[in-house]
Every structure is written in C-alpha cells, then in structure tokens.
Design a protein around this motif. Sequence first.
Motif, PDB file in Angstrom:
ATOM      1  N   ALA A  60       1.182  -1.418  -0.089  1.00 18.66           N
ATOM      2  CA  ALA A  60       0.515  -0.678  -0.103  1.00 18.66           C
ATOM      3  C   ALA A  60       0.511   1.383  -0.059  1.00 18.66           C
ATOM      4  CB  ALA A  60      -0.772   0.079   1.094  1.00 18.66           C
ATOM      5  N   ARG A  61       1.589   1.351   0.862  1.00 23.35           N
ATOM      6  CA  ARG A  61       2.639   2.221   0.943  1.00 23.35           C
ATOM      7  C   ARG A  61       3.371   2.666  -0.557  1.00 23.35           C
ATOM      8  NH1 ARG A  61       7.499   1.585   5.160  1.00 23.35           N
ATOM      9  NH2 ARG A  61       5.441   0.647   6.281  1.00 23.35           N
ATOM     10  N   ARG A  62       4.127   1.521  -0.937  1.00 22.57           N
ATOM     11  CA  ARG A  62       4.491   1.307  -2.074  1.00 22.57           C
ATOM     12  C   ARG A  62       3.505   1.924  -3.592  1.00 22.57           C
ATOM     13  NH1 ARG A  62       5.810  -3.904  -3.442  1.00 22.57           N
ATOM     14  NH2 ARG A  62       7.473  -3.592  -1.930  1.00 22.57           N
ATOM     15  N   ARG A  63       2.086   1.663  -3.287  1.00 21.66           N
ATOM     16  CA  ARG A  63       1.706   2.809  -4.265  1.00 21.66           C
ATOM     17  C   ARG A  63       0.706   3.731  -4.418  1.00 21.66           C
ATOM     18  NH1 ARG A  63      -1.353  -2.412  -3.640  1.00 21.66           N
ATOM     19  NH2 ARG A  63      -2.866  -0.921  -1.558  1.00 21.66           N
ATOM     20  N   MET A  64       1.487   4.537  -2.952  1.00 21.15           N
ATOM     21  CA  MET A  64       0.957   6.141  -3.247  1.00 21.15           C
ATOM     22  C   MET A  64       2.183   6.455  -2.949  1.00 21.15           C
ATOM     23  SD  MET A  64      -1.859   5.061  -0.214  1.00 21.15           S
ATOM     24  CE  MET A  64      -2.918   7.113  -0.143  1.00 21.15           C
ATOM     25  N   VAL A  65       3.416   6.262  -3.642  1.00 20.60           N
ATOM     26  CA  VAL A  65       4.380   6.534  -2.868  1.00 20.60           C
ATOM     27  C   VAL A  65       4.664   7.988  -3.794  1.00 20.60           C
ATOM     28  CG1 VAL A  65       7.197   7.207  -4.094  1.00 20.60           C
ATOM     29  CG2 VAL A  65       6.631   5.025  -2.242  1.00 20.60           C
ATOM     30  N   ASN A  66       3.676   8.225  -4.679  1.00 20.70           N
ATOM     31  CA  ASN A  66       3.981   9.673  -5.727  1.00 20.70           C
ATOM     32  C   ASN A  66       2.616   9.764  -5.637  1.00 20.70           C
ATOM     33  OD1 ASN A  66       6.607   8.903  -6.891  1.00 20.70           O
ATOM     34  ND2 ASN A  66       6.051   7.739  -8.660  1.00 20.70           N
ATOM     35  N   ILE A  67       1.637   9.684  -4.870  1.00 13.96           N
ATOM     36  CA  ILE A  67       0.458  10.371  -5.016  1.00 13.96           C
ATOM     37  C   ILE A  67       0.585  12.073  -3.301  1.00 13.96           C
ATOM     38  CG2 ILE A  67      -2.168  10.008  -4.066  1.00 13.96           C
ATOM     39  CD1 ILE A  67      -1.517   7.629  -5.167  1.00 13.96           C
ATOM     40  N   ARG A  68      -0.043  12.890  -4.178  1.00 11.47           N
ATOM     41  CA  ARG A  68       0.416  13.606  -3.221  1.00 11.47           C
ATOM     42  C   ARG A  68      -0.626  13.612  -2.201  1.00 11.47           C
ATOM     43  NH1 ARG A  68       2.533  18.542  -5.873  1.00 11.47           N
ATOM     44  NH2 ARG A  68       1.184  19.773  -4.256  1.00 11.47           N
ATOM     45  N   LEU A  69      -0.122  13.864  -0.874  1.00 11.73           N
ATOM     46  CA  LEU A  69      -0.848  14.182   0.491  1.00 11.73           C
ATOM     47  C   LEU A  69      -2.160  15.200   0.001  1.00 11.73           C
ATOM     48  CD1 LEU A  69       1.767  14.645   3.077  1.00 11.73           C
ATOM     49  CD2 LEU A  69       0.535  12.334   2.540  1.00 11.73           C
ATOM     50  N   THR A  70      -3.576  14.656   1.202  1.00 13.34           N
ATOM     51  CA  THR A  70      -4.420  15.666   1.520  1.00 13.34           C
ATOM     52  C   THR A  70      -4.086  16.494   2.830  1.00 13.34           C
ATOM     53  OG1 THR A  70      -5.525  13.850   2.069  1.00 13.34           O
ATOM     54  CG2 THR A  70      -5.517  14.122  -0.224  1.00 13.34           C
ATOM     55  N   ASP A  71      -5.559  17.467   2.826  1.00 10.84           N
ATOM     56  CA  ASP A  71      -4.994  18.033   3.768  1.00 10.84           C
ATOM     57  C   ASP A  71      -6.043  17.223   5.567  1.00 10.84           C
ATOM     58  OD1 ASP A  71      -4.147  20.363   3.237  1.00 10.84           O
ATOM     59  OD2 ASP A  71      -6.311  21.189   2.782  1.00 10.84           O
ATOM     60  N   GLU A  72      -6.543  16.363   4.947  1.00  4.45           N
ATOM     61  CA  GLU A  72      -6.199  15.319   5.970  1.00  4.45           C
ATOM     62  C   GLU A  72      -5.740  14.401   6.146  1.00  4.45           C
ATOM     63  OE1 GLU A  72      -8.827  13.388   8.726  1.00  4.45           O
ATOM     64  OE2 GLU A  72      -9.774  14.673   7.999  1.00  4.45           O
TER      65      GLU A  72
END
Length: 164
Positions: free
Chosen positions: A28-40
């Motif tokens: 899950a961490r690897r899939r989200m590496v390049n995704i920007r963070l949201t405020d939440e």
Amino acid sequence: MAERRPVKPGDLIGYATAAGQEAREVAARRRMVNIRLTDEERRVCTDELAEQFAIGRLDETELHRRVDLLNDAVTHGDLEPVFAGLPTPSLYKPAPRKPGRWRWAAFVGAVWVALPFALLGLVFLVFGREVAAAIFGLPALAWVFFTYRWASRPQREERRRSGT
C-alpha cells in the motif's frame, strides 16, 4: 551451546500472518509513493506523531523535527523519513478483511459428511427401528444445524451491528 526451542505449527501460522500483514502495508505504501498528500492525510499523520509522542517513543525536539518534515512533505514518499523507526501509520493499514466464503465451504463439507448418516437414519425409520434411526439421524441433523449456525455467524453479527 544454547538449546534450540522446537518451532510449533501455531508459531509458523502467526509468523506467516504477521508477514502477510506487513507485506500488504508495504505494498500500500509503495502504491501511494508518488501520490500527493491531502489535508486530511496530513492531519491523520500529525495525530499519529502526537500519539507516538504521548506514549514516549518521541521526545519534544524529535516531534517538532518530524512535524516540520511532515509539513514540508508533498507526496506519500516524503513521509518515509517522518515515520522512520515508528510503527506504520494508519494511512497504509488495509481495511480488515471480511470473512470469506470458506465457512460456507466447510458447511457444505459437513452436509456431505452427515448425509449418509441421515439417510441411514431414514432407512431405519422406514423399517421400524426408531431407536437406530434416532442414533444415526439426530446427531447428523444436529451436526448440520450447528455447522450452519457457525457458517452464518459473521452475517448475523454484521446484521446485529448494523441494526437491521
């Protein structure tokens, strides 16, 4: 030389379960590496750091350093140094799995095991041997009933929780 403790099958199952859970978190961490963070997500990470501070894993200066790193983070990949040496944040923990259909497969197996005994009980009943019919048929029917209750238990609990 130290005596080696024998490995029990239950230990192996526990190790395999923990390894599987850890692998799902890493994936899950690897899939989200390049995704920007949201405020939440930032708020959740801040809460996670505050919790680690509250239980004593971080001192105040380390907490401030990590919060500064968190505020500078743009993507999920930037969170790796923020949570280095700490438990995986809840962002990456997968949702708990729903109970599978294996319980129903076990129920079908239980029915197939009980079927010859129930049929034999019917044959005894037809030929006037009520005691033999009860000895063979009733335990088979009880077996099917209790395995059905066991197999349907997750759905009953889910209905009870949802209030329907």
